[in-house]
Scaffold this motif. Structure first.
Motif, PDB file in Angstrom:
ATOM      1  N   VAL A   7       0.877  -1.180   0.000  1.00  0.00           N
ATOM      2  CA  VAL A   7       0.000   0.000   0.000  1.00  0.00           C
ATOM      3  C   VAL A   7       0.911   1.225   0.000  1.00  0.00           C
ATOM      4  CG1 VAL A   7      -1.817   1.253   1.229  1.00  0.00           C
ATOM      5  CG2 VAL A   7      -1.780  -1.249   1.285  1.00  0.00           C
ATOM      6  N   PHE A   8       0.834   2.005  -1.057  1.00  0.00           N
ATOM      7  CA  PHE A   8       1.753   3.131  -1.241  1.00  0.00           C
ATOM      8  C   PHE A   8       1.461   4.289  -0.293  1.00  0.00           C
ATOM      9  CE2 PHE A   8       4.295   2.471  -5.173  1.00  0.00           C
ATOM     10  CZ  PHE A   8       3.947   1.148  -5.349  1.00  0.00           C
ATOM     11  N   GLN A   9       2.483   5.117  -0.110  1.00  0.00           N
ATOM     12  CA  GLN A   9       2.369   6.272   0.783  1.00  0.00           C
ATOM     13  C   GLN A   9       1.296   7.247   0.292  1.00  0.00           C
ATOM     14  OE1 GLN A   9       6.096   8.248   1.377  1.00  0.00           O
ATOM     15  NE2 GLN A   9       5.224   9.842   2.632  1.00  0.00           N
ATOM     16  N   ASN A  10       1.314   7.505  -1.017  1.00  0.00           N
ATOM     17  CA  ASN A  10       0.339   8.435  -1.578  1.00  0.00           C
ATOM     18  C   ASN A  10      -0.753   7.630  -2.284  1.00  0.00           C
ATOM     19  OD1 ASN A  10      -1.091  10.362  -2.905  1.00  0.00           O
ATOM     20  ND2 ASN A  10       0.610  11.133  -4.122  1.00  0.00           N
ATOM     21  N   PRO A  11      -1.953   7.545  -1.700  1.00  0.00           N
ATOM     22  CA  PRO A  11      -2.977   6.692  -2.332  1.00  0.00           C
ATOM     23  C   PRO A  11      -3.345   7.141  -3.743  1.00  0.00           C
ATOM     24  CG  PRO A  11      -3.931   8.002  -0.560  1.00  0.00           C
ATOM     25  CD  PRO A  11      -2.458   8.213  -0.505  1.00  0.00           C
ATOM     26  N   GLU A  47     -10.555   7.545   3.548  1.00  0.00           N
ATOM     27  CA  GLU A  47     -11.278   6.632   2.645  1.00  0.00           C
ATOM     28  C   GLU A  47     -10.397   6.209   1.466  1.00  0.00           C
ATOM     29  OE1 GLU A  47     -15.647   8.555   3.669  1.00  0.00           O
ATOM     30  OE2 GLU A  47     -14.566   9.191   1.887  1.00  0.00           O
ATOM     31  N   LYS A  48      -9.562   7.144   0.985  1.00  0.00           N
ATOM     32  CA  LYS A  48      -8.648   6.791  -0.119  1.00  0.00           C
ATOM     33  C   LYS A  48      -7.666   5.715   0.326  1.00  0.00           C
ATOM     34  CE  LYS A  48      -8.568  11.005  -2.847  1.00  0.00           C
ATOM     35  NZ  LYS A  48      -7.804  12.175  -3.210  1.00  0.00           N
ATOM     36  N   ARG A  49      -7.147   5.838   1.555  1.00  0.00           N
ATOM     37  CA  ARG A  49      -6.229   4.804   2.074  1.00  0.00           C
ATOM     38  C   ARG A  49      -6.957   3.467   2.146  1.00  0.00           C
ATOM     39  NH1 ARG A  49      -1.556   7.822   4.271  1.00  0.00           N
ATOM     40  NH2 ARG A  49      -1.900   9.514   2.842  1.00  0.00           N
ATOM     41  N   LYS A  50      -8.232   3.515   2.610  1.00  0.00           N
ATOM     42  CA  LYS A  50      -8.993   2.265   2.721  1.00  0.00           C
ATOM     43  C   LYS A  50      -9.223   1.657   1.332  1.00  0.00           C
ATOM     44  CE  LYS A  50     -12.107   2.208   6.361  1.00  0.00           C
ATOM     45  NZ  LYS A  50     -13.348   2.669   6.950  1.00  0.00           N
ATOM     46  N   PHE A  86      -0.067   6.862   7.578  1.00  0.00           N
ATOM     47  CA  PHE A  86      -0.762   7.953   8.287  1.00  0.00           C
ATOM     48  C   PHE A  86      -0.412   9.337   7.757  1.00  0.00           C
ATOM     49  CE2 PHE A  86       0.252   4.579  11.519  1.00  0.00           C
ATOM     50  CZ  PHE A  86      -0.988   3.964  11.438  1.00  0.00           C
ATOM     51  N   THR A  87       0.468   9.395   6.750  1.00  0.00           N
ATOM     52  CA  THR A  87       0.897  10.707   6.249  1.00  0.00           C
ATOM     53  C   THR A  87      -0.294  11.516   5.734  1.00  0.00           C
ATOM     54  OG1 THR A  87       2.951   9.686   5.588  1.00  0.00           O
ATOM     55  CG2 THR A  87       2.500  11.847   4.635  1.00  0.00           C
ATOM     56  N   GLY A  88      -0.398  12.729   6.206  1.00  0.00           N
ATOM     57  CA  GLY A  88      -1.415  13.656   5.687  1.00  0.00           C
ATOM     58  C   GLY A  88      -2.831  13.397   6.174  1.00  0.00           C
ATOM     59  N   LEU A  89      -3.000  12.489   7.130  1.00  0.00           N
ATOM     60  CA  LEU A  89      -4.365  12.197   7.587  1.00  0.00           C
ATOM     61  C   LEU A  89      -4.692  12.964   8.865  1.00  0.00           C
ATOM     62  CD1 LEU A  89      -4.743   8.331   7.160  1.00  0.00           C
ATOM     63  CD2 LEU A  89      -5.468  10.138   5.618  1.00  0.00           C
ATOM     64  N   ASP A  90      -5.956  13.364   8.994  1.00  0.00           N
ATOM     65  CA  ASP A  90      -6.383  14.003  10.237  1.00  0.00           C
ATOM     66  C   ASP A  90      -6.653  12.898  11.284  1.00  0.00           C
ATOM     67  OD1 ASP A  90      -8.680  12.869   9.283  1.00  0.00           O
ATOM     68  OD2 ASP A  90      -9.768  14.726   8.965  1.00  0.00           O
ATOM     69  N   TYR A  91      -7.031  13.301  12.496  1.00  0.00           N
ATOM     70  CA  TYR A  91      -7.219  12.326  13.575  1.00  0.00           C
ATOM     71  C   TYR A  91      -8.225  11.222  13.204  1.00  0.00           C
ATOM     72  CZ  TYR A  91      -8.585  10.482  18.131  1.00  0.00           C
ATOM     73  OH  TYR A  91      -8.893   9.653  19.160  1.00  0.00           O
ATOM     74  N   VAL A 124      -6.625   8.835  10.688  1.00  0.00           N
ATOM     75  CA  VAL A 124      -5.618   7.926  11.273  1.00  0.00           C
ATOM     76  C   VAL A 124      -6.333   6.781  11.994  1.00  0.00           C
ATOM     77  CG1 VAL A 124      -3.813   7.733  13.040  1.00  0.00           C
ATOM     78  CG2 VAL A 124      -3.837   9.693  11.511  1.00  0.00           C
ATOM     79  N   VAL A 125      -7.374   7.130  12.760  1.00  0.00           N
ATOM     80  CA  VAL A 125      -8.100   6.098  13.527  1.00  0.00           C
ATOM     81  C   VAL A 125      -8.734   5.081  12.563  1.00  0.00           C
ATOM     82  CG1 VAL A 125     -10.055   5.713  15.090  1.00  0.00           C
ATOM     83  CG2 VAL A 125      -8.465   7.597  15.518  1.00  0.00           C
ATOM     84  N   GLN A 126      -9.364   5.603  11.492  1.00  0.00           N
ATOM     85  CA  GLN A 126     -10.000   4.728  10.485  1.00  0.00           C
ATOM     86  C   GLN A 126      -8.992   3.731   9.921  1.00  0.00           C
ATOM     87  OE1 GLN A 126     -11.543   6.470   6.868  1.00  0.00           O
ATOM     88  NE2 GLN A 126     -13.127   7.581   7.954  1.00  0.00           N
ATOM     89  N   VAL A 127      -7.831   4.263   9.496  1.00  0.00           N
ATOM     90  CA  VAL A 127      -6.830   3.410   8.844  1.00  0.00           C
ATOM     91  C   VAL A 127      -6.206   2.449   9.852  1.00  0.00           C
ATOM     92  CG1 VAL A 127      -4.621   3.445   7.619  1.00  0.00           C
ATOM     93  CG2 VAL A 127      -6.389   5.094   7.034  1.00  0.00           C
ATOM     94  N   LEU A 128      -5.918   2.949  11.056  1.00  0.00           N
ATOM     95  CA  LEU A 128      -5.300   2.094  12.083  1.00  0.00           C
ATOM     96  C   LEU A 128      -6.228   0.927  12.451  1.00  0.00           C
ATOM     97  CD1 LEU A 128      -2.901   1.653  13.915  1.00  0.00           C
ATOM     98  CD2 LEU A 128      -3.881   3.231  15.558  1.00  0.00           C
TER      99      LEU A 128
END
Lengths: 251, 249
Positions: free
Chosen positions: B82-86, B141-144, B164-169, B172-176
């Motif tokens: 999963v790349f850094q920049n979705p 959502e893009k990361r997901k 988690f780069t560039g994500l708001d709180y 980050v919680v969603q992706v984590l």
């Protein structure tokens, strides 16, 4: 870019959205050819009726489309004015500007009519057909042609359209960033273009590189799952209507 | 047998820059490994070798005991990246089309592609967005979506490059949450980050890279105290335990 509706796919569940992409592309060709060959008022009226009917059944946001069409409106107006002034003929009776000819005006209006119909047909097709379907249709039509790498061409088309909004977003961000540093104070337009073009080009190439890596990471291959097209009776009926319109215009 | 193994992995760029040097690492099935390091420490280059995107100058990568070069497609299917920049990973015009990209590359039958897309979108909770344009999604959502694109290929190992780069709180919680869920489902997770405070509580192991070399490898509670020697912030306050280092409640 996300706000622009013209030439963008708008997901809805309608007959036109569900229509077989291959037949839809043939319909696009038939209606565009019909518009090009149209010569009488009734031809234009029939074509306009078909296009409006298509817009209605596709449930596309007509108001938003008309708003976005403004740019084409300027081009159409220029076409009418240029033809009206340049094509020789009798002047329009009782009209104060004598350099406008009746023949020129009619020719201009005809050309404008053709252009409007073609633009609207394209808006219907792109609004009701997802890029992936268009990609699959292009691939399907190119497949029988020998020595043509149909999958590669289709992927290139698909990537181009996918990247356009991303590039525009980058451009907008760059312009804002430069405005924040008072780029307006530089009066030389070439210098200002330089500040945009080179960074944008370099960023786009870097992004293209990243996309290549991401595609490789997901096993990109030209031996891919082939699209399955489904054609139903309504699709054939819509094609028959387009063929009838085409025959009506050319015969 | 480790699921991922590297032996003396070295990558030197054409201009002579040594990106990574002699990295030997074994990752076991089901492990959650955090790879930390300052910018330019070679984390991303290392990750790209595990997926076969880069070829080593020296050394080798083994997936399930087999050299990656033996069957690169199979290796890429097993190890998802999963790349850094979705935005770099998104190639479809709708969410569902993007998830279908990988399975279509694998030439799966059309009905199987459809099923796997549905399953992957359900797994990340994006089913309701299947017809939306990916560019209209939020950062989280893009990361997901990028994760769903990888899940559709049924990988055993998933590598997250700076997720988690560039994500708001909330992002980050969603992706984590998603990453922890995937680990609980049995996936082996490799997570590259320098933001240890967000994730370390969930990791089994912490690896630190510095100037292209692997300098620390061990249990998070042992390694974390050395992290600042290598340009990675030590996130623990006095008396705080590693188990508390999470953004999940």
């Amino acid at each position: 870019m996300a706000e622009i509706t013209f030439f963008h796919y708008i997901h809805k569940d309608t007959v036109l959205h569900r229509m077989d992409g291959r037949l839809k592309l043939i319909c696009l060709l038939l209606l565009s050819l019909s518009a090009s060959f149209a010569s009488k008022l009734e031809h234009y009226l029939v074509l306009l009726f078909v296009v409006i009917f298509a817009l209605l059944i596709a449930k596309l946001p007509i108001k938003a489309l008309l708003k976005d069409i403004k740019f084409f409106g300027i081009i159409i107006l220029i076409v009418i004015v240029v033809d009206a002034f340049n094509i020789p003929g009798d002047p329009i009776p009782y009209f104060p500007v004598t350099s406008i000819s009746t023949k020129g005006l009619i020719t201009g209006l005809r050309f404008a009519g053709r252009l409007t119909i073609i633009i609207l047909v394209c808006a219907v097709i792109t609004g009701t057909t997802s890029l992936m379907t268009l990609r699959n249709v292009v691939e399907w039509f190119l497949r029988p042609i020998p020595f043509v790498p149909e999958v590669r061409i289709a992927t290139m088309i698909s990537l181009t359209f996918t990247l356009i909004p991303v590039i525009f977003d980058n451009l907008a961000e760059m312009m804002y960033a430069q405005k924040a540093r008072c780029v307006e104070l530089r009066k030389n337009p070439i210098e200002r273009i330089n500040f945009i073009v080179f960074p944008l080009l370099s960023q786009t190439l870097r992004k293209a590189d990243e996309i290549v890596y991401a595609m490789e990471a997901r096993c990109y291959s030209e031996v891919r799952t082939r699209a399955v097209f489904k054609t139903n009776k309504i699709d054939w009926l819509l094609l028959a209507i387009c063929i009838s319109v085409f025959l009506f215009v050319i015969l | 047998m480790p699921i991922v193994e590297t032996e003396n992995l070295t990558h030197i760029f054409p201009d002579g820059t040594i990106a990574i040097q002699d990295i030997s690492l074994k990752i076991n099935k089901g492990e959650f490994v955090v790879i930390a390091g300052a910018n330019g420490s070679g984390k991303t280059v290392f990750a790209r070798h595990l997926n076969g995107l880069l070829k080593p100058t020296k050394g080798s990568v083994l997936i399930d005991g087999k050299p990656i070069t033996e069957n690169i497609i199979e290796a890429r299917r097993k190890v998802g990246l999963v790349f850094q920049n979705p935005d770099s990973q998104i190639v479809g015009q709708t969410v569902a089309e993007d998830v279908a990209f990988g399975p279509e590359n694998l030439n799966l039958p059309a009905n199987q592609v459809k099923a796997v897309v549905k399953e992957s979108l359900e797994a990340v909770g994006l089913s309701r967005f299947s017809t939306r344009s990916p560019h209209t999604l939020s950062g989280g959502e893009k990361r997901k979506l990028a994760i769903a694109g990888i899940l559709a290929m049924k990988p055993k190992v998933i590598i997250f490059d700076e997720p988690f780069t560039g994500l708001d709180y909330p992002g980050v919680v969603q992706v984590l949450k998603q990453i922890v869920k995937l680990h609980n489902m049995g996936h082996t997770i490799l997570l590259i980050t320098h933001e240890l405070e967000k994730v370390l509580a969930h990791a089994d192991r912490l690896v630190i890279m510095h100037k292209g070399k692997l300098v620390e490898d061990g249990k998070p509670e042992d390694v974390i105290y050395h992290s600042e020697n290598y340009g990675v912030r030590m996130p623990l306050n006095d008396g705080q335990k590693v188990a508390t280092l999470t953004w999940l409640k």
